[in-house]
Write a protein that holds these residues in place. Structure first.
Motif: not given
Ligand SMILES: [Zn+2]
Length: 479
Positions: A290, A294, A323, A398, A402-403, A406, A408-409
């Motif tokens: 992630s 980013y 997060r 959010l 996140d679309e 991507a 946040l998960e």
């Protein structure tokens, strides 16, 4: 929704993006040459095209996106011959590694993943079409493109062809050509190396013809968008235009979008400088997928990205803050409604977010909008002025965020495990943390405080901080 504007290398301008067929976008991306692991410079381009992909979809456009795997290339053929294996066998390991790297980085699969070796007939047909229009000539068993026949040559890269002298080597070909600028469409076989027997003779395709043939097979003779790294503009994309437009007489791609180079700590990345990194090299150093996504996404694609380890630490912290904020919204107990009308600020943030992306994918502006909102929302929550309606609005923000980004998960540990790496923080997933918290809550209910403290301590050692709320609920975040 703001008007989408993209920088088109062909016009040299940032223009409104208008697809050929309203509501639909046909896009092609030059994929990797699969003779080695792709490096972070490659992934800068692939993350950029993923952001573009996701944003086009967020705008409601129907996307058909094709990306190739160059699995025919001089190096691949020579390496496979040296290893005494077929091309497919030689490249398979790198193809699978590339797919795994894309999954870890959250790069969506295009509608069509296509391999050059599956499309030799389409390449042969395109060469025949060019032959019929006299764009080609044969020499020593190879077939060349005659650039002098295509007056538009150079229109994309604005390359000055007068500087290329006869006899200069543009291509590393040892065959005779009419002009040094001409490039091979089809290469004569070399002894001991793989070749295809076709109606234009035995041999293998040149790299440039692969992309022209495959792009047109899946997307039609005129595409909306063609993307790639800036280093591909000349000669690769220039040659794609010459081939496709020579054959069809129609514009090949309407928007050419190129991502800038990546530097590492201010220097060009190279194996000899010891600053050359694949994704795996960075995972082995303990960085998370992630944070890498980013870091690669945070600098707008037309700006040179200076990749640094400090920047990667900052990216790690930024993802953690996002997060933690998402967790705070999910776990928080808020008063009903919107006591101070905060949802208005959320609506403004969403406007700023979309405005940034619509402006030639300015990811820095989009991220700025997210962090401004995060700061203001945290202040509002702390002051008790943040209601359920505000939380719902912030969650919708959010989700839109996140679309595109991507990150946040909380799935880094699982992704690293899939790649065979242990996570530096002990690999606790969100589900793991929540299970421990539930266990601790149960211990507290039966007044087993020793066990409860033990779980808190164990989580702290693995980077998870617990905060007990007055109402008995527990909030957690990563350190
Ligand atoms: Zn290409």
């Amino acid at each position: 929704m703001h008007e989408l504007r993209l920088h088109n290398t062909l016009s040299g301008k940032t223009e409104p993006f208008v697809p050929l067929v309203p509501g639909e976008v046909r896009m092609y991306t030059c994929g990797p040459t699969v003779y080695d692991y792709a490096h972070i410079g490659n992934f800068r381009t692939f993350v950029f095209q993923d952001i573009l992909r996701r944003y086009l979809k967020q705008r409601g456009l129907k996307l058909t996106h094709a990306m190739n795997l160059t699995d025919v290339d001089d190096r691949i053929i020579a390496n496979a011959a040296a290893a005494k294996v077929g091309i497919r066998e030689y490249t398979e390991k790198y193809v699978q590694a590339f797919f795994a790297d894309c999954r870890a980085l959250g790069i969506q699969a295009p509608e069509h993943w296509i391999r050059a070796t599956d499309h030799i007939p389409a390449m042969v047909q395109l060469i025949e079409r060019l032959e019929r229009k006299e764009f080609t000539y044969a020499s020593d068993g190879s077939i060349y493109y005659r650039i002098a026949k295509f007056p538009g040559y150079g229109k994309l890269s604005k390359v000055d062809l007068s500087g290329i002298q006869a006899g200069a080597r543009v291509d590393n070909d040892r065959y005779e050509k009419e002009s040094a600028r001409d490039f091979a469409l089809w290469k004569a076989p070399k002894p001991g190396e793989h070749f295809w027997n076709t109606q234009i003779g035995p041999g293998r395709p040149g790299w440039h013809i692969e992309c022209s043939a495959m792009a047109m097979q899946y997307l039609g003779e005129t595409l909306d968008i063609h993307t790639g790294g800036v280093d591909l503009a000349f000669p690769h994309h220039e040659n794609e235009i010459a081939q496709s437009e020579g054959a069809t007489g129609k514009p090949f791609a309407r928007y050419w979008i190129h991502a800038e180079h990546l530097l590492v700590e201010g220097e060009k990345m190279s194996k000899s400088l010891g600053n050359f990194y694949t994704m795996r090299d960075l995972y082995a150093k303990g960085y998370k997928p992630s944070a890498l996504r980013y870091a690669l996404a945070s600098v707008p694609y037309r700006r040179q990205l200076n990749f640094t380890f400090d920047g990667l630490e900052q990216a790690t912290n930024s993802v953690a803050r996002l997060r933690n904020f998402a967790g705070r919204l999910k776990q928080g107990k808020f008063p009903t409604g919107s006591p101070a009308g905060f949802h208005q600020q959320v609506a403004e943030a969403l406007q700023a977010f979309d405005g940034g992306l619509a402006d030639d994918l300015n990811t820095a502006v989009a991220l700025g909008a997210a962090f401004d909102l995060l700061r203001e929302a945290n202040t509002s929550i702390d002051s008790g002025q943040f209601g359920q309606e505000d939380a719902a609005a912030a969650q919708r923000f959010l989700a839109a965020f996140d679309e595109i980004f991507a990150v946040l998960e909380d799935d880094d540990a699982a992704k690293l495990a899939e790649l065979g790496f242990a996570a530096a923080d002990g690999g606790l997933s969100e589900g793991d943390v929540e299970a421990r918290i539930a266990e601790r809550q149960a211990a507290r209910q039966r007044r087993d405080f020793a066990r409860s403290d033990e779980i808190r301590k164990e989580l702290a050692e693995r980077g998870i901080i617990l905060e007990d709320n007055k109402d008995g609920s527990v909030r957690w975040k990563r350190k």
